[in-house]
Design an enzyme around this catalytic site. Structure first.
Site, PDB file in Angstrom:
ATOM      1  N   GLN A 176      60.490  44.795  -3.811  1.00 24.08           N
ATOM      2  CA  GLN A 176      61.932  45.015  -3.756  1.00 24.08           C
ATOM      3  C   GLN A 176      62.539  45.142  -5.139  1.00 24.08           C
ATOM      4  O   GLN A 176      61.878  44.940  -6.158  1.00 24.08           O
ATOM      5  CB  GLN A 176      62.589  43.862  -2.983  1.00 24.08           C
ATOM      6  CG  GLN A 176      62.281  42.492  -3.563  1.00 24.08           C
ATOM      7  CD  GLN A 176      62.708  41.346  -2.644  1.00 24.08           C
ATOM      8  OE1 GLN A 176      63.505  40.509  -3.045  1.00 24.08           O
ATOM      9  NE2 GLN A 176      62.172  41.304  -1.420  1.00 24.08           N
ATOM     10  N   HIS A 231      66.773  44.712  -7.010  1.00 28.68           N
ATOM     11  CA  HIS A 231      68.181  44.388  -6.834  1.00 28.68           C
ATOM     12  C   HIS A 231      69.025  45.245  -7.775  1.00 28.68           C
ATOM     13  O   HIS A 231      68.607  45.540  -8.900  1.00 28.68           O
ATOM     14  CB  HIS A 231      68.452  42.911  -7.128  1.00 28.68           C
ATOM     15  CG  HIS A 231      67.564  41.980  -6.364  1.00 28.68           C
ATOM     16  ND1 HIS A 231      67.570  41.919  -4.992  1.00 28.68           N
ATOM     17  CD2 HIS A 231      66.652  41.079  -6.775  1.00 28.68           C
ATOM     18  CE1 HIS A 231      66.691  41.015  -4.595  1.00 28.68           C
ATOM     19  NE2 HIS A 231      66.117  40.491  -5.663  1.00 28.68           N
ATOM     20  N   GLU A 269      67.828  37.626 -11.442  1.00 26.94           N
ATOM     21  CA  GLU A 269      67.296  36.344 -11.014  1.00 26.94           C
ATOM     22  C   GLU A 269      66.186  35.910 -11.958  1.00 26.94           C
ATOM     23  O   GLU A 269      65.798  36.639 -12.880  1.00 26.94           O
ATOM     24  CB  GLU A 269      66.770  36.415  -9.577  1.00 26.94           C
ATOM     25  CG  GLU A 269      65.614  37.376  -9.388  1.00 26.94           C
ATOM     26  CD  GLU A 269      65.253  37.575  -7.915  1.00 26.94           C
ATOM     27  OE1 GLU A 269      64.046  37.528  -7.602  1.00 26.94           O
ATOM     28  OE2 GLU A 269      66.159  37.794  -7.098  1.00 26.94           O
ATOM     29  N   HIS A 274      59.753  43.993  -8.055  1.00 23.92           N
ATOM     30  CA  HIS A 274      59.157  42.667  -7.977  1.00 23.92           C
ATOM     31  C   HIS A 274      58.809  42.285  -6.549  1.00 23.92           C
ATOM     32  O   HIS A 274      59.360  42.827  -5.589  1.00 23.92           O
ATOM     33  CB  HIS A 274      60.099  41.611  -8.567  1.00 23.92           C
ATOM     34  CG  HIS A 274      61.386  41.440  -7.809  1.00 23.92           C
ATOM     35  ND1 HIS A 274      62.473  42.253  -7.998  1.00 23.92           N
ATOM     36  CD2 HIS A 274      61.760  40.543  -6.861  1.00 23.92           C
ATOM     37  CE1 HIS A 274      63.466  41.863  -7.206  1.00 23.92           C
ATOM     38  NE2 HIS A 274      63.046  40.835  -6.500  1.00 23.92           N
ATOM     39  N   ARG A 314      64.539  46.955  -0.191  1.00 27.76           N
ATOM     40  CA  ARG A 314      63.095  46.926   0.029  1.00 27.76           C
ATOM     41  C   ARG A 314      62.508  48.299  -0.292  1.00 27.76           C
ATOM     42  O   ARG A 314      62.937  49.320   0.249  1.00 27.76           O
ATOM     43  CB  ARG A 314      62.775  46.581   1.485  1.00 27.76           C
ATOM     44  CG  ARG A 314      63.073  45.160   1.887  1.00 27.76           C
ATOM     45  CD  ARG A 314      62.408  44.815   3.221  1.00 27.76           C
ATOM     46  NE  ARG A 314      62.987  43.609   3.783  1.00 27.76           N
ATOM     47  CZ  ARG A 314      63.845  43.582   4.796  1.00 27.76           C
ATOM     48  NH1 ARG A 314      64.209  44.709   5.381  1.00 27.76           N
ATOM     49  NH2 ARG A 314      64.336  42.441   5.238  1.00 27.76           N
TER      50      ARG A 314
END
Length: 315
Positions: A94, A96, A113, A170, A190
């Protein structure tokens, strides 16, 4: 109000989840629990204050109504989210979006993150980056399903740290438990899901065009993840990352250590051990599985015991 805000939070069942989170003292509803949203004001899983003046108040409401506890900061939403994840199987591959893309297309923050590896089985791996050098090449490899050539896999072990900026390809591999610090967002695109099916037998949704839009090019532009360590008589304090969105630290207490406030507020997760938190002579016990916020009025504190913790602060 010079007291820590201890939190009770929300467990999320996942297709890839397991049972390791019960090791932190959480009562699991099934053997497929993937995430504990330990410190969260996101609408998909809101933490509740357990103690003191604001007991039973949801964190989003507390942030909205008592901004003085958070340094009177101006962010419209509580900006950070802390999770513990149990990857009993591979998560999807996936990516972000950043804030600009997330706000425009999803109506919420983007998601940078970072991961602290709590435990990892021998041979455990993550996907961290990709090999494409251009966006055209990226799209071609995705559409061709050339995953072995595209995805960069990295072996991991307990105690390691990985910064995962928005745009990074990642995935967390099987047999890994992590503490994740992230922006308060639940937007995930995804790219690939190993052709898995959900409980109803359906393939899970992919987000191919969005992924191609937001993935970093070239895919090997990754942080160096360099950790700096300070050693004291009764503690070892590590700086894991200083990013545009948060600073993250690891605190290992072997006897005791006195801390002074360095940010508007601090989030703390106890990963192992037990001990005491002393704020102006008010002492409370802390243990593995506890999560708390040290709000702005707390200028200093002392931690005593044998403890391993991850702490984070907003930028």
């Amino acid at each position: 109000m010079k007291e820590a805000l201890f939190l009770k939070s929300v467990l999320h069942e996942k297709i890839w989840g397991g049972t390791h989170l019960k090791e932190f003292g959480y009562d699991l509803p099934s053997d497929k629990v993937g995430e504990y949203w330990a410190i969260s004001a996101h609408p998909h899983g809101i933490s509740i204050v357990k103690n003191g003046t604001y007991a039973q108040m949801p964190l989003d409401k507390l942030y909205a109504e008592h901004r003085e506890l958070f340094g009177n900061r101006t962010e419209s939403v509580f900006p950070l989210l802390t999770k513990i994840l149990d990857a009993n199987d591979w998560l999807s591959v996936q990516v972000h979006p950043d804030d600009a893309y997330g706000q425009k297309h999803e109506g919420e923050l983007g998601k940078t993150e970072c991961w602290y590896i709590i435990s990892a089985k021998p041979g455990a791996e993550i996907v961290y980056g990709h090999t494409a050098k251009t966006r055209v090449q990226l799209a071609e490899m995705i559409h061709a399903g050339a995953w072995d050539e595209l995805l960069t896999k990295v072996p991991v072990k307990a105690g390691e740290f990985y910064h995962v900026p928005s745009g990074t390809m990642h995935a967390i591999g099987a047999g890994i438990v992590i503490l994740e610090t992230q922006q308060s967002s639940d937007t995930t695109y995804r790219v690939y899901d190993f052709d898995r099916r959900d409980a109803q037998g359906n393939l899970r949704e992919l987000h191919i065009q969005q992924s191609i839009d937001v993935l970093t090019i070239p895919g090997d532009q990754l942080p160096d993840n360099k950790v700096t360590v300070e050693t004291f008589d009764g503690a070892e304090l590590s700086t894991l990352v200083k990013s545009d969105f948060f600073d993250v630290f690891k605190w290992v207490i072997t006897k005791n250590h006195d801390f002074k406030k360095t940010a508007d507020y601090t989030l703390v997760s106890v990963l192992d051990g037990s001990g005491q938190l002393d704020i102006d002579g008010q002492v409370v016990s802390i243990k593995k599985g506890d999560h708390f916020i040290l709000p702005s009025p707390v200028e200093s504190w002392k931690i005593t015991g044998q403890l391993e913790m991850i702490a984070s602060q907003p930028k």
